[in-house]
Scaffold this motif. Sequence first.
Motif, PDB file in Angstrom:
ATOM      1  N   LEU A 802       0.837  -1.213   0.000  1.00  0.00           N
ATOM      2  CA  LEU A 802       0.000   0.000   0.000  1.00  0.00           C
ATOM      3  C   LEU A 802       0.864   1.253   0.000  1.00  0.00           C
ATOM      4  N   GLN A 803       1.918   1.237   0.845  1.00  0.00           N
ATOM      5  CA  GLN A 803       2.786   2.405   0.918  1.00  0.00           C
ATOM      6  C   GLN A 803       3.476   2.654  -0.410  1.00  0.00           C
ATOM      7  N   LEU A 804       3.957   1.545  -0.979  1.00  0.00           N
ATOM      8  CA  LEU A 804       4.655   1.683  -2.259  1.00  0.00           C
ATOM      9  C   LEU A 804       3.743   2.250  -3.327  1.00  0.00           C
ATOM     10  N   SER A 809       2.158   6.665  -6.942  1.00  0.00           N
ATOM     11  CA  SER A 809       1.170   7.558  -7.570  1.00  0.00           C
ATOM     12  C   SER A 809       1.479   9.012  -7.272  1.00  0.00           C
ATOM     13  N   LEU A 810       2.143   9.274  -6.135  1.00  0.00           N
ATOM     14  CA  LEU A 810       2.511  10.667  -5.825  1.00  0.00           C
ATOM     15  C   LEU A 810       3.671  11.131  -6.678  1.00  0.00           C
ATOM     16  N   THR A 811       4.627  10.233  -6.882  1.00  0.00           N
ATOM     17  CA  THR A 811       5.846  10.671  -7.570  1.00  0.00           C
ATOM     18  C   THR A 811       5.748  10.597  -9.086  1.00  0.00           C
ATOM     19  N   HIS A 812       4.756   9.809  -9.536  1.00  0.00           N
ATOM     20  CA  HIS A 812       4.583   9.741 -10.984  1.00  0.00           C
ATOM     21  C   HIS A 812       4.155  11.089 -11.538  1.00  0.00           C
ATOM     22  N   SER A 813       4.745  11.443 -12.671  1.00  0.00           N
ATOM     23  CA  SER A 813       4.446  12.789 -13.188  1.00  0.00           C
ATOM     24  C   SER A 813       3.017  12.914 -13.694  1.00  0.00           C
TER      25      SER A 813
END
Lengths: 814, 200
Positions: A802-804, A809-813
Amino acid sequence: MYSHASESLIKQAREIQESELQKFYSRLMKMLQGKELGHDTVDSLQRLHLILSATKYTRTLPLELQKRFVALLSSPAEQHQVLSAAVLRETLPLTGQELNYNHQLNSHAAGLLLSQAVSRGDLSSLCTQLLRNLESRPSEGPTHSLMHTLPVLNSVLTHSPECLSEDQMTLVSKKLVDWLRYASVMQGVGTSSGGFFTGPRSRQPVPIAELDGSVSGDFFTVLCVGQGFTEDQWMNVYSFSMLRHWLLTYHSSCSTTVDAANRLQLSLSLSHSHSFSNDDRSEVDGSVVSMVSATSSSSRLLPPKERLREKAFQYCQRLIEQSDRKAHKKTDTELQKACLVEAVCILDCVCVEDASLVYRTFPCIKALFGRLSSELSYARVLLPIAQFYLNHGEIAAVDCENVWKVVFGRFPTELFNDPFLAHELLRFLRLNLESIELRVPQYTRYFPNLLKFLAWDSPAMVDDFVDLLPSMVTTGTAVELLHTLLDLPCLSATLVLQHRSTCLPISEPVGRSFVSLDAFRNPSFRGLFLFLLRTEAGSGDTMDRLSTLHELLVEAADWPRVTQCARTVPVLLHVFFNTIVTIADEKLLAHLILVLLERSSLLLNIPAYIKEIHRVFSCHLLRLCKLHPSLVVNQSHELLEFAGSTANVYSKEELYTHVVWVLGEYLSVSCDSRCSVSLITSCFEALEAVLFEITSSAPPTGMVCPAPKVINTLMSALAKLASRSHDLIPRVSLFLSKLRTVTRSGSVAWCSDEEDLVAIVTRGEELWSLLKAPGVAQSVLTPPPHVIAPQWHRDTNVALPLQLRALTSLTHSQ
Amino acid sequence: MVRCFLIHTVCPVSALSAGESRVLYSRVFGPDDGVLSERHRELSPEERRLLQKEKVAAVARQVRSAVSLSRESSGRLIVETMPGEENLALQDADCGVVRLRAGDPFSEETSALWLGVQSLGFTLVCEPHENLLLAEGTLRNLTRHCLEHLHMLGQGSEVLLKSNRIDVLLSRLLPHGQLLFLNHRFAQSLEKEVAAYMAK
């Protein structure tokens, strides 16, 4: 009444071609050029109205034509006004279309403006215009020219009370006072004067009369008559007609739910004479003023709002007196009843606003109650009286016991078939539920009586009962209520019999319903029917001879009222169970489960009814056991008795399946520590016996083969039980292997479908394989709760993915 | 206040499906339900009219359903009466009231009083806190007048082609949806005006 001609007219109106329509428009335009409208024009305008209104999609009129209609709206001839308003209502208003506000609006034009208002501003302007007309009051003009003012105003208030400014409210209050209290007491000029009486004597003013013919001795009200009426007498009627609504809208805190604490404080401070608490100074001061005005007659000292309240009070008291007179005409008697209702409601409203008026009002209301409580024809008047007692009885320290005896005890018994009374009584309950639960605790005991409304006219009442039933569910009466709900169709049949019995003489043959009507009149069965018709709970959960009752009523199963009632019972049962789980303790729930099992075979035999009830039972049995798993061990004896009876497989398949399932699932030590090995074993044996029986022979005559679900559930239950007591595993294996052998030889008597048989065998094999690893079997068949309940981030195994995912999704542009 | 008055079918109509009702006359009183509430601000006048028509149709359907269930359970047979027997038709009429929940279809809870005269229903939708005794009397009176002035017991279509008569009737007996406390003399006076209009 409704003919093919009408149907085809509507069809034509909807399907008219655009070209034909345009021709029609131009023809109309020509017709409307003249001042007068002939019959042809009127007919054409009506046809236009039909064309426009027959479809829900809007048609647009040519601009010129629409403007012509707008102009026609101000025509002096009423027919022009009516027709143009009707047409314009069905079209869209022109942007920038403004009716000329400068002259008086006739009623139809006002109605159009009202229906086309799009904002509060529109409504405010309309009000301003109307009130300006009211104030200016040209001396010429038709008598009824201002009659529509109050209704239009009232209509605006309904949707948008803020449209009137303070000044406007004051103006209207003053006018209302004038019209209500100071209308002329002389008769107006009669519109139909008899030819004889043209001499000077007849022109002497004659005083108004009461409805019983006597000369009136007090101010004019809606219950006064005359040969003709003056304008202010008309306004008296319009004023009273809107009075309650005005008071409800503008006289604040005029609702049925008033802060009890405030009022209690007020009543305390009033009863301890003149020892005012500092907190409630303003409220108490206001009431002191009213008390003063009550004793002194110079109410002109009061501000307009209070003055209106005072006049309203006087008007209502007068109406109540006038309603005691014997009217000559039946319609007037009906009007007297309606006036009583309105008067009591207004008095209630006024007393809510100013609690000191309660002392002046109660004697009158009490006398009214005394006069009317025994008259069933005045039942609907007693409801507002009951509302008054409910709102103000505490403050006045009046005993309301008799009121509730009549409302809850008598009305449902005698008037269950009056749809309007039923509607109003149930609405009264719904709107005042909190107050009733607080002040009338005996309410919950009257459910057998109140349910009569539902039993008689289920489709109309079920909605209300879905809302009210939760309030009738108490731990003390829950079991009796459950029985009563299950017997609603019997109650329905009984009410029908009672109704027929009173309508038909004893000697006359009644056609089809001989048996049940005879039974109803038979003294030896009287007790059964009397129990159903009881008014209060508490005399027993149910009757002994239920099966006898069901036999007597067997022919009622196809009476429409009974079948309609039967359709509503499942809904109510759901409401009942949903409520009971929130308040019952385990002991009560256990008792309810017993009732479920017992009543599953004791139901009136209406075709779909029994099946539906079983379905509801199954659903809630499951739910109850899920919430309180130890119930299963508690009631294991009765559950086993039920599950061990092979007949139940065929006659109550759905319920049986669920009973077996809960036994398999919850008969374990982890659910209740009292679960012993011997208990598990005896359960196992009971189920095993049934399973053997149903898979070794064809179903008894008249029954269908058991569904695969039953057999699978039985097998699973056995497997679960065996996984908890490993000694039983060999017995399961034995059965399953036998099953495989039997089915290999082809079709079997107990299963009609090839595919079903395959499914059963497959399931059997799965269970057999599982049981080969006993340790695993238990966890698989009855997983412990922490496995089935998702833990998400609290579970270390699940948390990382879940954390990954979140980080990704946050770091994906994108 | 009365929200609306309808005349609609309560018998099966061949062109419609089983539960549907054909609305022959409808009059909604007062400003549009949705105009002043937040929900329907963005609707165009056309859409608002459509919505209103749909609401009226929804009421008619619910009443139709209530009427047929009521007739089924009472088991009474519908007797056709001839023109001239309006009072008899009214006496035989069944009546009842349907609770329309808030939102279905009006934003507030309302009560729909109905009178079923053979194949047609006459419905009055009243707001909460309305005097239903008065409403019932008014509905009966309105129905009687409609039956008489529009010859509704016959096979004609005057209810469609002479709807302005109903408009005038409503403007006197139920002006802008206001129920009136009329004793027999007031009622007579108004009915005379109505009769004078109808004679034209």
